[in-house]
Design an enzyme around this catalytic site. Sequence first.
Site, short mmCIF file in Angstrom:
data_model
loop_
_atom_site.label_atom_id
_atom_site.label_comp_id
_atom_site.label_asym_id
_atom_site.label_seq_id
_atom_site.Cartn_x
_atom_site.Cartn_y
_atom_site.Cartn_z
N ARG A 186 55.83 1.81 -64.42
CA ARG A 186 54.38 1.74 -64.09
C ARG A 186 53.78 3.09 -63.72
NH1 ARG A 186 56.55 -2.70 -61.74
NH2 ARG A 186 56.18 -4.59 -62.93
N LYS B 131 44.34 12.61 -71.80
CA LYS B 131 44.45 11.60 -72.85
C LYS B 131 45.88 11.63 -73.37
CE LYS B 131 39.80 11.29 -74.83
NZ LYS B 131 39.02 11.48 -76.07
N GLU C 197 39.17 24.67 -82.22
CA GLU C 197 38.73 23.96 -81.01
C GLU C 197 38.20 24.98 -79.99
OE1 GLU C 197 38.67 20.65 -80.82
OE2 GLU C 197 40.22 19.88 -82.16
N LYS D 259 36.98 22.91 -70.93
CA LYS D 259 37.40 21.51 -71.06
C LYS D 259 37.48 20.87 -69.67
CE LYS D 259 40.05 18.16 -73.47
NZ LYS D 259 41.16 17.76 -74.31
N GLU E 98 35.04 9.69 -71.00
CA GLU E 98 34.20 9.84 -72.19
C GLU E 98 33.09 8.81 -72.30
OE1 GLU E 98 36.46 11.20 -75.61
OE2 GLU E 98 34.85 10.55 -76.94
N ARG F 223 31.58 14.03 -71.98
CA ARG F 223 32.82 14.39 -72.68
C ARG F 223 32.66 14.29 -74.19
NH1 ARG F 223 39.14 13.13 -70.85
NH2 ARG F 223 40.06 14.23 -72.59
N ASN G 76 33.35 16.31 -79.09
CA ASN G 76 33.50 15.78 -80.45
C ASN G 76 32.65 16.51 -81.48
OD1 ASN G 76 35.34 13.88 -79.62
ND2 ASN G 76 33.76 12.36 -79.16
N HIS H 31 33.63 16.84 -85.13
CA HIS H 31 34.65 15.81 -85.34
C HIS H 31 34.16 14.61 -86.16
CE1 HIS H 31 36.93 18.17 -82.51
NE2 HIS H 31 37.96 17.34 -82.54
N HIS I 243 36.63 14.26 -88.86
CA HIS I 243 37.51 13.09 -88.94
C HIS I 243 37.45 12.44 -90.32
CE1 HIS I 243 38.19 12.18 -84.43
NE2 HIS I 243 39.28 12.71 -84.99
N HIS J 99 44.22 18.94 -88.49
CA HIS J 99 43.06 18.50 -87.71
C HIS J 99 42.12 19.66 -87.40
CE1 HIS J 99 40.77 16.36 -84.62
NE2 HIS J 99 40.97 17.41 -83.84
N1 LIG Z 1 45.37 14.48 -75.92
C1 LIG Z 1 44.37 15.12 -76.45
O1 LIG Z 1 43.30 15.26 -75.84
C2 LIG Z 1 44.53 15.70 -77.82
C3 LIG Z 1 43.59 16.62 -78.32
C4 LIG Z 1 43.83 17.21 -79.57
C5 LIG Z 1 44.97 16.87 -80.28
N2 LIG Z 1 45.86 15.98 -79.78
C6 LIG Z 1 47.08 15.62 -80.51
O2 LIG Z 1 47.89 16.79 -80.66
C7 LIG Z 1 48.76 16.60 -81.77
C8 LIG Z 1 48.88 17.90 -82.54
O3 LIG Z 1 49.42 18.89 -81.72
P1 LIG Z 1 50.10 20.20 -82.30
O4 LIG Z 1 49.24 20.78 -83.35
O5 LIG Z 1 50.50 21.03 -81.13
O6 LIG Z 1 51.35 19.60 -83.10
P2 LIG Z 1 52.94 19.52 -82.80
O7 LIG Z 1 53.20 19.12 -81.41
O8 LIG Z 1 53.51 18.67 -83.87
O9 LIG Z 1 53.42 21.02 -83.03
C9 LIG Z 1 53.32 21.59 -84.31
C10 LIG Z 1 54.68 22.11 -84.81
O10 LIG Z 1 55.00 23.31 -84.13
C11 LIG Z 1 56.29 23.22 -83.55
N3 LIG Z 1 56.22 24.04 -82.32
C12 LIG Z 1 55.49 23.78 -81.21
N4 LIG Z 1 55.52 24.83 -80.37
C13 LIG Z 1 56.30 25.77 -80.96
C14 LIG Z 1 56.66 27.10 -80.58
N5 LIG Z 1 56.19 27.67 -79.48
N6 LIG Z 1 57.48 27.79 -81.42
C15 LIG Z 1 57.90 27.21 -82.59
N7 LIG Z 1 57.56 25.99 -83.00
C16 LIG Z 1 56.76 25.27 -82.20
C17 LIG Z 1 56.52 21.75 -83.34
O11 LIG Z 1 57.88 21.44 -83.29
C18 LIG Z 1 55.83 21.17 -84.57
O12 LIG Z 1 56.71 21.23 -85.67
C19 LIG Z 1 48.21 15.45 -82.57
O13 LIG Z 1 49.04 14.34 -82.44
C20 LIG Z 1 46.86 15.16 -81.92
O14 LIG Z 1 46.50 13.80 -81.99
C21 LIG Z 1 45.66 15.39 -78.56
ZN LIG Z 2 39.96 17.84 -82.02
#
Ligand SMILES: NC(=O)c1ccc[n+]([C@@H]2O[C@H](COP(=O)([O-])OP(=O)(O)OC[C@H]3O[C@@H](n4cnc5c(N)ncnc54)[C@H](O)[C@@H]3O)[C@@H](O)[C@H]2O)c1
Ligand SMILES: [Zn+2]
Length: 360
Positions: free
Chosen positions: A125, A147, A189, A231, A241, A245, A249, A252, A256, A268
Amino acid sequence: MPEQINVKLVKQIDDSYKITIGKDLFSNISDRITSLVKSNTFVIISDSNVYPIYGEKIKNSLTEKGNKVLTVTFKAGEESKTRETKSQLEDELLKNKIGRDACIITLGGGVTGDMGGYVAATYQRGIPFVQIPTTLLSQVDSSIGGKVAVDTLFAKNMIGAFYQPKAVFIDISVLKSLPSHLRLNGIGEAIKHGIIFDEEYFSFIEKNVDKIKSLDEKTMTLLVKRSCEIKTVVVEKDEKESGLRQILNFGHTIGHAVETLSDYKILHDNCVCIGMNYESLIAYKIGRITKKEYDRIKNILKAFDLPFNIPENMKPVDIIAKTFLDKKVKNNKVKYVLPSKIGHADFGIEVSENDILKIF
Ligand SMILES: NC(=O)c1ccc[n+]([C@@H]2O[C@H](COP(=O)([O-])OP(=O)(O)OC[C@H]3O[C@@H](n4cnc5c(N)ncnc54)[C@H](O)[C@@H]3O)[C@@H](O)[C@H]2O)c1
Ligand SMILES: [Zn+2]
């Protein structure tokens, strides 16, 4: 008459936390974490790319100070951000008898932070967690705001929660180990933060394109810090949101649509850049911003070699149709976030199909 009992649960919660930004933070990360989180059992959740590079350093720092550490990893990539992987991670924690006194550390990009944070939100929990984001995208965006989620076959991020970390540690030096095509993934972003909130920040990015491209540490520290501040201010005012917030977007709505039509093949951040170009064009065409402001937005995307046009194989009508599938559509008008100048945006602006058609 039925009996009634009132369960009164008016809550005042303090979910405040610190974001630490710097370089080479990992060698004494144990002291940094334990000064903010009262725990001596830690679970590092990381992916198969990131753990081999940074995991042991963090683990050693913690164990040297007498902490118990469990490491759980999963196969890197968005395909792993599922309920199935989340269950596997949780089973590892249960098998190792991790209790409520433990703290989860998410070490990786947005996939790790979102999924590991969601494990923290639901394990027994809810247990505390700390974010160590290792991609630019996670440093300027996903690690802040609480999030957390996993994807489903039907849509992305559909199962999740709002769950704030206890602390975020951002080490700028880790960006250097990213594969070159992902090194600046997230800059879109950051540019967005400038457009919607802070003209000075936008000009800072304009002036420092080369330094940002070469990951100059001083510049990147300032960049990540300002994005986190923006942010944070927005999330503090509207955590869930319901209002402000939504300005995050910007770019987006069309972004999207492009992302979905590409079957998630286009990153993205790149889709957001395309979206920002077209949505700025709407803002210009309906008289909210000047041609000069629109050109500044387009030029910064160009300067970073970011995409700004829709892919050749995509039809404007299909993109428009996708934006109309959005649940915010009312009276056949899509609600957009649009700038009124560089440094300010408003949300909930209805734009007619006619006005959208003009931009393509
Ligand atoms: N929570 C939120 O508010 C929010 C906002 C935007 C995006 N997201 C989410 O974030 C995700 C995308 O995140 P991302 O682009 O970081 O992708 P990711 O976590 O998949 O990382 C991208 C790649 O880089 C590699 N990697 C990460 N750090 C590294 C480093 N320092 N050195 C070498 N390799 C490294 C990872 O293993 C992966 O293969 C999506 O799922 C998206 O939905 C969430
Ligand atoms: Zn985004």
